[in-house]
Motif scaffolding. Structure first.
Motif, PDB file in Angstrom:
ATOM      1  N   LEU A 136       1.012  -1.484  -0.064  1.00 52.90           N
ATOM      2  CA  LEU A 136       0.115   0.014  -0.012  1.00 52.90           C
ATOM      3  C   LEU A 136       0.907   1.169   0.133  1.00 52.90           C
ATOM      4  O   LEU A 136       0.473   2.286  -0.580  1.00 52.90           O
ATOM      5  CB  LEU A 136      -0.922   0.099   1.242  1.00 52.90           C
ATOM      6  N   LEU A 137       1.994   1.205   0.738  1.00 58.39           N
ATOM      7  CA  LEU A 137       2.924   2.280   0.511  1.00 58.39           C
ATOM      8  C   LEU A 137       3.745   2.725  -0.624  1.00 58.39           C
ATOM      9  O   LEU A 137       4.667   3.326  -0.630  1.00 58.39           O
ATOM     10  CB  LEU A 137       3.835   2.187   1.899  1.00 58.39           C
ATOM     11  N   GLY A 138       3.755   1.353  -1.315  1.00 63.86           N
ATOM     12  CA  GLY A 138       4.299   1.702  -2.814  1.00 63.86           C
ATOM     13  C   GLY A 138       5.538   0.720  -2.869  1.00 63.86           C
ATOM     14  O   GLY A 138       6.218   0.980  -3.743  1.00 63.86           O
ATOM     15  N   ALA A 139       5.793  -0.069  -1.853  1.00 66.32           N
ATOM     16  CA  ALA A 139       7.068  -0.826  -2.052  1.00 66.32           C
ATOM     17  C   ALA A 139       6.733  -2.052  -2.638  1.00 66.32           C
ATOM     18  O   ALA A 139       5.777  -2.758  -2.902  1.00 66.32           O
ATOM     19  CB  ALA A 139       7.436  -1.173  -0.702  1.00 66.32           C
ATOM     20  N   THR A 140       8.002  -2.750  -3.174  1.00 71.15           N
ATOM     21  CA  THR A 140       7.949  -4.208  -3.565  1.00 71.15           C
ATOM     22  C   THR A 140       8.298  -5.052  -2.350  1.00 71.15           C
ATOM     23  O   THR A 140       9.442  -4.686  -1.650  1.00 71.15           O
ATOM     24  CB  THR A 140       9.080  -4.144  -4.847  1.00 71.15           C
ATOM     25  N   VAL A 141       7.613  -6.162  -2.569  1.00 70.00           N
ATOM     26  CA  VAL A 141       8.116  -6.859  -1.138  1.00 70.00           C
ATOM     27  C   VAL A 141       8.379  -8.220  -1.563  1.00 70.00           C
ATOM     28  O   VAL A 141       7.713  -9.128  -2.384  1.00 70.00           O
ATOM     29  CB  VAL A 141       6.646  -7.134  -0.230  1.00 70.00           C
ATOM     30  N   ILE A 142       9.331  -8.789  -1.058  1.00 73.31           N
ATOM     31  CA  ILE A 142       9.968 -10.178  -0.854  1.00 73.31           C
ATOM     32  C   ILE A 142       9.486 -10.973   0.326  1.00 73.31           C
ATOM     33  O   ILE A 142       9.766 -10.047   1.479  1.00 73.31           O
ATOM     34  CB  ILE A 142      11.493 -10.256  -1.313  1.00 73.31           C
ATOM     35  N   VAL A 160      17.153 -14.426  -2.058  1.00 68.28           N
ATOM     36  CA  VAL A 160      16.917 -13.058  -2.145  1.00 68.28           C
ATOM     37  C   VAL A 160      17.880 -12.118  -3.099  1.00 68.28           C
ATOM     38  O   VAL A 160      17.384 -11.258  -3.724  1.00 68.28           O
ATOM     39  CB  VAL A 160      17.166 -12.509  -0.651  1.00 68.28           C
ATOM     40  N   ARG A 161      19.242 -12.516  -3.267  1.00 72.03           N
ATOM     41  CA  ARG A 161      19.981 -11.665  -3.917  1.00 72.03           C
ATOM     42  C   ARG A 161      19.746 -11.966  -5.558  1.00 72.03           C
ATOM     43  O   ARG A 161      19.861 -11.155  -6.380  1.00 72.03           O
ATOM     44  CB  ARG A 161      21.569 -12.181  -3.677  1.00 72.03           C
ATOM     45  N   ASP A 162      19.087 -13.105  -5.856  1.00 71.55           N
ATOM     46  CA  ASP A 162      18.805 -13.416  -7.291  1.00 71.55           C
ATOM     47  C   ASP A 162      17.548 -12.612  -7.715  1.00 71.55           C
ATOM     48  O   ASP A 162      17.421 -12.089  -8.721  1.00 71.55           O
ATOM     49  CB  ASP A 162      17.984 -14.981  -7.328  1.00 71.55           C
ATOM     50  N   LEU A 163      16.698 -12.237  -6.796  1.00 68.74           N
ATOM     51  CA  LEU A 163      15.545 -11.288  -6.873  1.00 68.74           C
ATOM     52  C   LEU A 163      15.946  -9.735  -6.741  1.00 68.74           C
ATOM     53  O   LEU A 163      15.476  -8.985  -7.606  1.00 68.74           O
ATOM     54  CB  LEU A 163      14.584 -11.621  -5.910  1.00 68.74           C
ATOM     55  N   ALA A 164      16.877  -9.479  -5.888  1.00 68.70           N
ATOM     56  CA  ALA A 164      17.360  -7.920  -5.530  1.00 68.70           C
ATOM     57  C   ALA A 164      19.003  -8.049  -5.646  1.00 68.70           C
ATOM     58  O   ALA A 164      19.568  -8.246  -4.651  1.00 68.70           O
ATOM     59  CB  ALA A 164      16.776  -7.459  -4.359  1.00 68.70           C
TER      60      ALA A 164
END
Length: 309
Positions: free
Chosen positions: A168-174, A203-207
């Motif tokens: 809702l705050l505009g973030a991408t979430v893992i 996580v590093r694969d995604l970010a």
């Protein structure tokens, strides 16, 4: 009034349903007729004496900090509310004594918010502690548009609310979760990853450049948190105070009626969903504590105190 209480610290066998005197209503307090009361792990941890080094206690103790109900009386200096108002609250007081697993409870006016008409009694009773914990954590992390946030324990009660608020705050979430909960997280707008060995690589694969912020709702993951943070990244934990030694925030949520009102309004509009796993009667508190202690409950457990709940 009818209530569930215990006269000493211990396990489930110390709980009894009994009649207790109605609470006195002091200055800046509301007397609330309880409709529903959410159950949280802290309730049975308090019962075991786990927070005795931190909080004073007066026996008999009625457990429960979450509540939704109807104002039946007001103490002096409570212009914000009137008899008949429907409210919800994170009703933790400064010492442990009169909780929400009862027909009546007093609530500090600073902790109370108005229940939106479109928010069910069950959701209203389940929202305060988990919702405020999630919101306070995200506020401490300054989560906003463009952030990538890793949430440890994203499928838990606090985690699911945090996922929705971060989106809702505009973030991408893992979000970390067992494979059985991955579809649930996808439905909330998060990208799920399995926790445990190899988490940092996943996580590093995604970010690849690291995440902007990490919210820890499980504990024991500090090394992984530090390993996935990008440059200037922020982190916070509700379970591990040692994060403060590594530039992080240790979160201990406080009653806050203003923040709770914001959450209730958001939930009332349907922008976040409070999952209810099951409801129980007041005399079933031992059973609901036992279920909570087993862990892995998919949603909130709620005590329904009155038939209107």
């Amino acid at each position: 009034m009818r209530a569930v209480a215990y006269d000493r610290y211990g396990s489930l066998d110390v709980l009894t349903a009994r009649d207790l005197p109605d609470p006195k209503v002091g200055p800046s307090e509301l007397l609330v007729e309880v409709r529903t009361a959410g159950v949280n792990p802290v309730d049975w941890k308090l019962m075991s004496g786990g927070l005795d080094p931190m909080m004073e206690a007066t026996f008999p103790i009625v457990p429960g900090w979450d509540v939704a109900g109807v104002v039946r009386a007001t103490g002096p200096d409570t212009p914000e509310f009137e008899v008949g108002d429907e409210v919800l609250a994170y009703a933790r007081k400064d010492w442990v004594h009169g909780g929400t697993f009862a027909e009546l409870v007093t609530v500090p006016v600073r902790a109370a918010a108005r229940k939106p008409a479109d928010l069910s009694w069950a959701a209203a009773g389940a929202l305060p502690l988990t919702g405020l914990t999630a919101l306070r954590t995200l506020r401490a992390l300054r989560v906003g548009e463009g952030d990538t946030v890793l949430i440890h324990g994203a499928a838990g009660g606090v985690g699911r609310i945090a996922v929705q608020l971060a989106r809702l705050l505009g973030a991408t979430v893992i979000g970390t979760a067992s494979a059985a909960n991955h579809d649930r997280l996808r439905a909330l707008g998060a990208t799920p990853v399995t926790y445990g060995d190899g988490l940092v690589g996943r996580v590093r694969d995604l970010a690849p450049d690291g995440v902007s912020a990490v919210a820890d709702f499980v504990g024991g993951v500090l090394d992984d948190t530090l390993a996935v943070l990008g440059e200037g990244g922020r982190h916070a934990s509700v379970a591990d105070p040692s994060v403060e030694q590594h530039g992080g925030h240790w979160i201990w949520v406080r009653p806050d009626g203003t923040e709770l009102q914001w959450l209730a309004d958001v939930a009332g509009r349907g922008d976040i969903v409070v999952d209810i796993a099951d409801t129980y009667a007041l005399d079933q508190v031992a059973s609901v504590f036992e279920r909570s202690q087993e862990g892995h409950v998919a949603g909130k457990l709620v005590i329904v105190v009155s038939e209107d709940g």
